[in-house]
Design a protein around this motif. Structure first.
Motif, PDB file in Angstrom:
ATOM      1  N   ALA A  54     -31.807  49.334 -14.463  1.00  0.00           N
ATOM      2  CA  ALA A  54     -32.749  48.467 -14.996  1.00  0.00           C
ATOM      3  C   ALA A  54     -32.318  47.917 -16.456  1.00  0.00           C
ATOM      4  O   ALA A  54     -32.761  46.510 -16.841  1.00  0.00           O
ATOM      5  CB  ALA A  54     -34.174  49.130 -15.052  1.00  0.00           C
ATOM      6  N   PRO A  58     -33.295  41.408 -16.879  1.00  0.00           N
ATOM      7  CA  PRO A  58     -34.456  40.725 -17.936  1.00  0.00           C
ATOM      8  C   PRO A  58     -35.902  41.491 -17.634  1.00  0.00           C
ATOM      9  O   PRO A  58     -35.867  41.900 -16.519  1.00  0.00           O
ATOM     10  CB  PRO A  58     -34.550  39.332 -17.609  1.00  0.00           C
ATOM     11  CG  PRO A  58     -33.004  38.914 -16.873  1.00  0.00           C
ATOM     12  CD  PRO A  58     -32.811  40.101 -16.123  1.00  0.00           C
ATOM     13  N   GLU A  59     -36.637  41.569 -18.753  1.00  0.00           N
ATOM     14  CA  GLU A  59     -37.956  42.301 -18.669  1.00  0.00           C
ATOM     15  C   GLU A  59     -38.751  41.474 -17.630  1.00  0.00           C
ATOM     16  O   GLU A  59     -39.457  42.476 -16.829  1.00  0.00           O
ATOM     17  CB  GLU A  59     -38.385  42.125 -19.939  1.00  0.00           C
ATOM     18  CG  GLU A  59     -37.809  43.226 -21.135  1.00  0.00           C
ATOM     19  CD  GLU A  59     -38.654  42.853 -22.338  1.00  0.00           C
ATOM     20  OE1 GLU A  59     -39.688  42.301 -22.205  1.00  0.00           O
ATOM     21  OE2 GLU A  59     -38.123  43.354 -23.370  1.00  0.00           O
ATOM     22  N   GLU A  60     -38.759  40.229 -17.396  1.00  0.00           N
ATOM     23  CA  GLU A  60     -39.521  39.582 -16.126  1.00  0.00           C
ATOM     24  C   GLU A  60     -39.359  40.357 -15.024  1.00  0.00           C
ATOM     25  O   GLU A  60     -40.084  39.981 -14.009  1.00  0.00           O
ATOM     26  CB  GLU A  60     -39.125  38.084 -16.541  1.00  0.00           C
ATOM     27  CG  GLU A  60     -39.789  37.358 -17.641  1.00  0.00           C
ATOM     28  CD  GLU A  60     -38.678  37.725 -18.629  1.00  0.00           C
ATOM     29  OE1 GLU A  60     -39.004  37.148 -19.863  1.00  0.00           O
ATOM     30  OE2 GLU A  60     -37.440  38.281 -18.399  1.00  0.00           O
ATOM     31  N   GLN A  61     -38.263  40.901 -14.708  1.00  0.00           N
ATOM     32  CA  GLN A  61     -37.846  41.205 -13.594  1.00  0.00           C
ATOM     33  C   GLN A  61     -38.005  42.774 -13.382  1.00  0.00           C
ATOM     34  O   GLN A  61     -37.051  43.621 -12.549  1.00  0.00           O
ATOM     35  CB  GLN A  61     -36.517  40.659 -12.884  1.00  0.00           C
ATOM     36  CG  GLN A  61     -36.495  39.241 -12.631  1.00  0.00           C
ATOM     37  CD  GLN A  61     -36.285  38.219 -13.501  1.00  0.00           C
ATOM     38  OE1 GLN A  61     -35.660  38.436 -14.361  1.00  0.00           O
ATOM     39  NE2 GLN A  61     -37.261  37.435 -13.734  1.00  0.00           N
ATOM     40  N   GLY A  62     -38.471  43.463 -14.448  1.00  0.00           N
ATOM     41  CA  GLY A  62     -38.517  44.586 -14.584  1.00  0.00           C
ATOM     42  C   GLY A  62     -37.684  45.581 -15.023  1.00  0.00           C
ATOM     43  O   GLY A  62     -37.306  46.959 -14.951  1.00  0.00           O
ATOM     44  N   GLY A  63     -36.836  44.834 -15.797  1.00  0.00           N
ATOM     45  CA  GLY A  63     -35.709  45.504 -16.604  1.00  0.00           C
ATOM     46  C   GLY A  63     -35.900  45.732 -17.990  1.00  0.00           C
ATOM     47  O   GLY A  63     -37.173  45.605 -18.567  1.00  0.00           O
ATOM     48  N   PHE A  64     -34.856  46.263 -18.603  1.00  0.00           N
ATOM     49  CA  PHE A  64     -35.023  46.336 -20.203  1.00  0.00           C
ATOM     50  C   PHE A  64     -34.388  45.076 -21.106  1.00  0.00           C
ATOM     51  O   PHE A  64     -34.253  45.310 -22.243  1.00  0.00           O
ATOM     52  CB  PHE A  64     -34.317  47.774 -20.408  1.00  0.00           C
ATOM     53  CG  PHE A  64     -34.957  48.941 -19.952  1.00  0.00           C
ATOM     54  CD1 PHE A  64     -36.312  49.080 -20.226  1.00  0.00           C
ATOM     55  CD2 PHE A  64     -34.429  49.748 -18.974  1.00  0.00           C
ATOM     56  CE1 PHE A  64     -37.095  50.408 -19.459  1.00  0.00           C
ATOM     57  CE2 PHE A  64     -35.089  50.655 -18.472  1.00  0.00           C
ATOM     58  CZ  PHE A  64     -36.297  51.046 -18.903  1.00  0.00           C
ATOM     59  N   ASN A  65     -33.915  44.234 -20.139  1.00  0.00           N
ATOM     60  CA  ASN A  65     -33.093  43.031 -20.920  1.00  0.00           C
ATOM     61  C   ASN A  65     -31.983  43.595 -21.933  1.00  0.00           C
ATOM     62  O   ASN A  65     -32.005  43.056 -22.922  1.00  0.00           O
ATOM     63  CB  ASN A  65     -34.050  42.342 -21.711  1.00  0.00           C
ATOM     64  CG  ASN A  65     -33.618  40.969 -22.097  1.00  0.00           C
ATOM     65  OD1 ASN A  65     -32.919  40.311 -21.355  1.00  0.00           O
ATOM     66  ND2 ASN A  65     -33.994  40.243 -23.093  1.00  0.00           N
ATOM     67  N   GLU A 108     -34.824  41.947  -9.554  1.00  0.00           N
ATOM     68  CA  GLU A 108     -35.768  42.978  -9.389  1.00  0.00           C
ATOM     69  C   GLU A 108     -35.560  44.205  -8.386  1.00  0.00           C
ATOM     70  O   GLU A 108     -35.687  45.319  -8.957  1.00  0.00           O
ATOM     71  CB  GLU A 108     -37.129  42.366  -8.679  1.00  0.00           C
ATOM     72  CG  GLU A 108     -38.039  41.594  -9.586  1.00  0.00           C
ATOM     73  CD  GLU A 108     -39.056  40.990  -9.072  1.00  0.00           C
ATOM     74  OE1 GLU A 108     -39.530  41.337  -7.785  1.00  0.00           O
ATOM     75  OE2 GLU A 108     -39.683  40.139  -9.502  1.00  0.00           O
ATOM     76  N   ALA A 111     -32.802  46.304 -10.546  1.00  0.00           N
ATOM     77  CA  ALA A 111     -33.506  47.022 -11.324  1.00  0.00           C
ATOM     78  C   ALA A 111     -34.009  48.249 -10.931  1.00  0.00           C
ATOM     79  O   ALA A 111     -33.971  49.414 -11.507  1.00  0.00           O
ATOM     80  CB  ALA A 111     -34.650  46.230 -12.179  1.00  0.00           C
TER      81      ALA A 111
END
Length: 379
Positions: A54, A58-65, A108, A111
């Motif tokens: 993750a 990006p955060e929008e796809q469930g990650g930590f960016n 997603e 991630a």
């Protein structure tokens, strides 16, 4: 200048190192290498649980960016621990998806650890020039048909989806006319010939024969894929630089420990001044490589493409020189044991050798650095 990791970055590093030391030991790794699959589903599940898959998403796809500096922390530990799971290949593939845009669903899945990626970029005639593409992508109504071959695709046989570069127009060595596609690994017409590489990793040669893809498989705009390909390759080279630093660090530690324990004439050979000088030079090479890897991680996301290329090539070239010196000295200081598979140092040396040859060797990046605008003053 002091460069200190954030508490979150240090937590990622500590968690990954604890897992490697406890559950991904050298002996366990060797069993994975000899297995039919060549990777471990259990290890991949742990990497997912630790948040590593993750991290680059990006955060929008469930990650930590995670930034390139965040990824540098992870790749450093992967280099130390000689992890052979398809993490680098998937992280590089995720970078393609991010740069191209419009691939939220796949990101997603990355991630969540559900999707493994591989990047099919190189061809037998291309060497390190990723714009030299003979694979073709022909528009066919509302779809594309791909034909061609890709070589030495890292973890190509373990991936669910392949990032493939193909030529939709222009000459074979033009930077214009390049298109990027997401190709299901089990698509009709895709064949994969898998093999083990020098360092124990798995790679595959991939053949595409009349592979029909929907228009949604196109990454970005048709014929405009070079900028994404160039930037993603630099990102991948930056990750490899960080991995090399981790491997060199572990190799230096193993060599120092060997010099403390191996005795000759009744004393540890580390007492000999000539060998102390060689260890000091190995340490200096490591620290210079660490500085360049950090600089590359900071600059690889620069909006200035020339600065990015210049910095990444400088780092890959300097680290290529350092890893060759450190690896060769470590093998010599270990004596004949330094090239046997029973000794972990030999595996670090092999991995460093493969890193130097991946996404451009030292000579290639020296030439690329010198070719950047501003290197030569006008006469």
């Amino acid at each position: 200048m002091h460069f200190n990791f954030t508490p979150e970055q240090q937590q990622f590093s500590d968690a990954l190192r604890r897992w490697i030391e406890k559950d991904y030991t050298f002996e366990h790794r060797n069993k994975i290498i000899q297995s039919e699959q060549g990777v471990s589903d259990q290890a991949w599940a742990t990497l997912t649980e630790l948040g590593m898959t993750a991290l680059p998403v990006p955060e929008e796809q469930g990650g930590f960016n995670g930034s390139a500096v965040d990824m540098m922390v992870v790749m450093h530990e992967i280099g130390r621990g000689l992890v052979i799971e398809p993490y680098f290949a998937t992280a590089l593939g995720a970078q393609f998806l991010k740069l191209a845009g419009g691939q939220e669903s796949l990101l997603e899945q990355v991630a969540g650890g559900e999707l493994k990626l591989a990047c099919a970029l190189g061809e037998k005639q291309s060497r390190y020039e990723l714009f030299d593409i003979a694979t073709t992508a022909k528009a066919n109504g509302g779809s594309y048909v791909l034909n061609g071959s890709k070589t030495v695709v890292l973890h190509g046989a373990q991936a669910n989806q392949l990032i493939v570069s193909a030529r939709s127009s222009g000459g074979q060595r033009d930077t214009s006319g390049i298109s990027l596609f997401v190709v299901p690994a089990d698509a009709t017409g895709v064949s994969r010939r898998e093999y083990r590489t020098l360092d124990g990793h798995r790679a595959a040669d991939i053949t595409l024969e009349n592979v029909e893809l929907p228009a949604s498989a196109l990454l970005g705009k048709e014929g405009a894929g070079w900028d994404v390909l160039d930037a993603a390759a630099d990102y991948g080279a930056t990750l490899l630089c960080a991995e090399a630093v981790g491997a060199m660090e572990a190799l230096n530690e193993a060599t120092l420990e060997y010099l403390k324990t191996r005795q000759q004439f009744g004393v540890p050979i580390g007492k000999f001044q000539a060998l102390q000088h060689r260890m000091a030079e190995m340490f200096m090479q490591l620290e210079q490589a660490r500085s360049m890897a950090t600089l590359a991680a900071v600059k690889v996301s620069s909006a200035d493409a020339e600065e990015r290329r210049r910095t990444v090539s400088a780092a890959k070239a300097r680290i290529g020189q350092a890893l060759k010196f450190v690896g060769q000295q470590a093998v010599q200081l270990h004596g004949g044991m330094g090239v046997t598979n029973e000794v972990q140092a030999a595996h670090h040396f092999k991995r460093l050798t493969m890193i130097e040859l991946t996404l451009g060797d030292t000579d290639y990046h020296l030439a690329r650095f010198a070719a950047q605008p501003g290197f030569r003053k006008a006469a």
